[in-house]
Enzyme design. Structure first.
Site, PDB file in Angstrom:
ATOM      1  N   ALA A  39       0.818  -1.215   0.000  1.00 29.55           N
ATOM      2  CA  ALA A  39       0.000   0.000   0.000  1.00 29.55           C
ATOM      3  C   ALA A  39       0.850   1.262   0.000  1.00 29.55           C
ATOM      4  O   ALA A  39       1.903   1.337   0.625  1.00 29.55           O
ATOM      5  CB  ALA A  39      -0.932  -0.005   1.206  1.00 29.55           C
TER       6      ALA A  39
ATOM      7  N   VAL B 281       3.040  -1.682   4.312  1.00 28.44           N
ATOM      8  CA  VAL B 281       3.449  -0.355   3.877  1.00 28.44           C
ATOM      9  C   VAL B 281       4.532  -0.454   2.817  1.00 28.44           C
ATOM     10  O   VAL B 281       5.576  -1.065   3.031  1.00 28.44           O
ATOM     11  CB  VAL B 281       3.969   0.474   5.072  1.00 28.44           C
ATOM     12  CG1 VAL B 281       4.250   1.901   4.632  1.00 28.44           C
ATOM     13  CG2 VAL B 281       2.975   0.431   6.224  1.00 28.44           C
ATOM     14  N   CYS B 282       4.312   0.193   1.677  1.00 28.10           N
ATOM     15  CA  CYS B 282       5.245   0.069   0.564  1.00 28.10           C
ATOM     16  C   CYS B 282       6.626   0.607   0.885  1.00 28.10           C
ATOM     17  O   CYS B 282       7.631  -0.015   0.566  1.00 28.10           O
ATOM     18  CB  CYS B 282       4.691   0.813  -0.660  1.00 28.10           C
ATOM     19  SG  CYS B 282       5.826   0.869  -2.064  1.00 28.10           S
ATOM     20  N   PHE B 283       6.709   1.765   1.525  1.00 27.79           N
ATOM     21  CA  PHE B 283       7.991   2.447   1.632  1.00 27.79           C
ATOM     22  C   PHE B 283       8.832   2.007   2.818  1.00 27.79           C
ATOM     23  O   PHE B 283       9.802   2.661   3.161  1.00 27.79           O
ATOM     24  CB  PHE B 283       7.774   3.967   1.670  1.00 27.79           C
ATOM     25  CG  PHE B 283       7.557   4.557   0.301  1.00 27.79           C
ATOM     26  CD1 PHE B 283       8.619   5.026  -0.439  1.00 27.79           C
ATOM     27  CD2 PHE B 283       6.298   4.592  -0.248  1.00 27.79           C
ATOM     28  CE1 PHE B 283       8.437   5.550  -1.711  1.00 27.79           C
ATOM     29  CE2 PHE B 283       6.091   5.116  -1.527  1.00 27.79           C
ATOM     30  CZ  PHE B 283       7.167   5.589  -2.253  1.00 27.79           C
TER      31      PHE B 283
END
Length: 278
Positions: free
Chosen positions: A82, A149-151
């Site tokens: 996401a 979480v993508c980052f």
């Protein structure tokens, strides 16, 4: 040597569903031979949470909080985790799998396409470089990410500055066409980001926050000056021209094409059947 001519679309501020629909339409038109390869830059209105194709919305996302904050919500046609899209520039690249010099593997195609992003960061004066997991443990972590979480960690050939991730990308291949799109962070609202995910308890949430601080950073936190969306657009448009050795020409969609994008947005990316399919 004559450079290949690609189309460039600056789609400006669009809804999340419209942005995803345009990517899909461009992929379809490319597959049918109706358009040349494309790159495009865009921003999003309103702030939007996008989730990867394989993620579970109900399990991983606090949907009540997404609604309470008035955030957009959409499922991407690509994988990955996401992303909260807000203070950023997003991009898409649509190119045939058969394009000269394009590797067959997803990982190596990332490297080729992401040369444009690398050049963009360097045009902004940032010393960016590709992330390459070096140990077997790092490689295994990519297969089983610890959070939604993508980052919170870089993947193969994603962009890193001062050891921290500054851009996230995802790729899909359909109908003989590669679609790669991603987000380039100008600023990051950490509290808003973590408010929309589900965690087993506050201790886990704080651990993930600390992990993000160590592994991701926004451009304006390290640039030493404020970089605007307008400046970033120019830097990355030129970056793709340089990195892919192409000649970018503005491309304007016809009324018929625009209507097709709107129809895809309405029938697919605005629908609960799509966004909550997992």
């Amino acid at each position: 040597m004559t450079k290949e001519k690609w189309g460039f679309i600056d789609s400006g501020d669009c809804s999340p569903a419209y942005n995803m629909a345009m990517d899909e339409a461009l992929l379809n038109w490319q597959s049918n031979g109706e358009i040349p390869p494309k790159t495009r830059g865009r921003t999003r209105v309103p702030a939007t949470l996008s989730i990867g194709y394989f993620q579970s919305a109900e399990t991983e996302i606090d949907l009540a909080e997404v609604e309470r904050q008035g955030l957009g919500f959409v499922r991407r046609p690509t994988g990955g985790r996401a992303v909260l899209h807000e203070h950023e520039l997003t991009y898409s690249v649509i190119v045939p799998e058969s394009y000269p010099g394009m590797p067959n593997t997803v990982t190596e195609a990332y490297r080729v396409i992401s040369e444009g992003i690398l050049k963009g960061f360097r045009n902004l004066g940032l010393d960016a470089y590709f992330s390459v997991p070096e140990t077997e443990q790092d490689k295994e972590m990519l297969k089983s990410p610890k959070s939604s979480v993508c980052f919170d960690a870089p993947s193969w050939y994603e962009l890193v500055v001062e050891g921290r991730k500054v851009a996230g990308s995802a790729q899909t291949r359909q109908k003989g066409v590669i679609l790669q799109h991603g987000a380039i962070l100008l600023e990051l609202d950490e509290e808003k980001l973590f408010s929309v995910f589900k965690f087993s308890d506050d201790k886990v949430k704080e651990k993930m926050k600390n992990n993000l601080r160590n592994k991701a950073v926004a451009i304006n936190d390290i640039a030493g000056r404020k970089i605007t969306i307008s400046e970033a657009k120019v830097a990355f448009e030129n970056g793709f021209s340089e990195g892919l050795s192409i000649d970018l020409k503005p491309y304007v969609l016809s009324e018929k094409q625009l209507q097709e994008v709107k129809d895809i947005a309405k029938n697919k990316y605005e629908s609960d059947d799509w966004n909550f399919l997992r």
